[in-house]
Enzyme design. Structure first.
Site, PDB file in Angstrom:
ATOM      1  N   CYS A  83       0.834  -1.207   0.000  1.00 50.01           N
ATOM      2  CA  CYS A  83       0.000   0.000   0.000  1.00 50.01           C
ATOM      3  C   CYS A  83       0.872   1.262   0.000  1.00 50.01           C
ATOM      4  CB  CYS A  83      -0.995  -0.080   1.157  1.00 50.01           C
ATOM      5  SG  CYS A  83      -2.458   0.916   0.862  1.00 50.01           S
ATOM      6  N   HIS A 177      -3.196  -5.165   1.539  1.00 43.95           N
ATOM      7  CA  HIS A 177      -2.517  -5.516   2.796  1.00 43.95           C
ATOM      8  C   HIS A 177      -2.610  -7.009   3.051  1.00 43.95           C
ATOM      9  CE1 HIS A 177      -1.991  -1.406   4.483  1.00 43.95           C
ATOM     10  NE2 HIS A 177      -3.022  -1.148   3.704  1.00 43.95           N
ATOM     11  N   GLU A 179      -0.797  -8.543   5.114  1.00 45.30           N
ATOM     12  CA  GLU A 179      -0.454  -8.741   6.532  1.00 45.30           C
ATOM     13  C   GLU A 179      -1.661  -8.648   7.450  1.00 45.30           C
ATOM     14  OE1 GLU A 179       0.168  -6.158   4.759  1.00 45.30           O
ATOM     15  OE2 GLU A 179      -0.325  -4.350   5.898  1.00 45.30           O
TER      16      GLU A 179
HETATM   17  N1  GLN Z   1      -3.537   6.338   0.942  1.00 44.56           N
HETATM   18  C1  GLN Z   1      -2.275   6.011   1.574  1.00 44.56           C
HETATM   19  C2  GLN Z   1      -1.119   6.765   0.956  1.00 44.56           C
HETATM   20  O1  GLN Z   1      -1.270   7.455   0.015  1.00 44.56           O
HETATM   21  C3  GLN Z   1      -2.004   4.526   1.507  1.00 44.56           C
HETATM   22  C4  GLN Z   1      -3.012   3.772   2.325  1.00 44.56           C
HETATM   23  C5  GLN Z   1      -2.465   2.555   3.001  1.00 44.56           C
HETATM   24  O2  GLN Z   1      -1.257   2.347   3.105  1.00 44.56           O
HETATM   25  N2  GLN Z   1      -3.350   1.746   3.533  1.00 44.56           N
HETATM   26  O3  GLN Z   1      -0.036   6.659   1.426  1.00 44.56           O
END
Ligand code: GLN
Length: 199
Positions: A83, A177, A179
């Protein structure tokens, strides 16, 4: 004589650090929480957690970690980003805040917050051919998307074709994710890279 378990780092500036550390320990790795350059030097691989990529970027600069991490990744350090971590591994991003930088390494363009307001967060089952059965239960939380791939290899896409996991050499990135869903196979794949490089 068996080699000691590899020592892997989790970048611990912000985000879901504990979840990654728990999965890595479950898989037998020794884990270092990385907050300073000396800690980075101890590790054979680095996980970049989910969280807020702009905040992690800023803190990495404040803590003097940005250049060492960039250099280590460019030098072949295995890294796995989920992410926000995927955003930090991208060579190019769209939708970043003013001045937002990444560590780079993955030859991709990643769009932040790609799912907008209507479905900011959702879970789905993903086919990841490289991982085989069963399908991957994937949690997308204000997730990014891989908009364009250069030399990186797509590992998974949503039904509409949008790419949500990629790898390139020693780098692995997922928009979701694993994890938080008890999925261990991406971390195992990352640890295989770490073991191969440490050997
Ligand atoms: N929207 C977040 C970002 O731009 C990422 C979201 C996440 O890691 N769950 O960093």
């Amino acid at each position: 004589m068996t080699a000691p378990a590899p020592r892997v780092g989790v970048l611990a500036l912000q985000g879901d650090v504990r979840e990654h550390a728990a999965v890595l320990r479950d898989l037998g790795a020794r884990v270092t929480l990385v907050r300073r350059p000396a800690e980075l030097e101890e590790v054979d691989g680095l996980v970049l957690p989910g969280g807020e990529s702009s905040v992690i970027d800023k803190l990495a600069r404040v803590f003097g970690l940005r250049e060492p991490i960039r250099a280590a990744i460019a030098d072949g350090l295995p890294a796995f980003g989920t992410c926000a971590g995927l955003i930090l591994l991208a060579e190019r991003i769209s939708g970043g805040i003013e001045g937002q930088q990444t560590f780079g390494g993955l030859d991709v363009t990643v769009r932040r917050n790609a799912f907008g307001g209507q479905t900011e967060s959702f879970e789905t089952d993903l086919d990841v051919p490289e991982l085989g059965d069963p399908l991957v239960r994937a949690a997308f939380i204000r997730a990014p998307i891989v908009e364009a791939v250069g030399a990186a290899t797509p590992l998974a896409a949503l039904d509409d074709g949008r790419i949500v996991a990629v790898e390139q050499g020693n780098l692995l990135g997922t928009a979701f994710h694993p994890e938080s869903a008890g999925e261990l196979r991406f971390h195992r794949r990352f640890l295989d890279r770490v073991a191969a490089r440490a050997a």
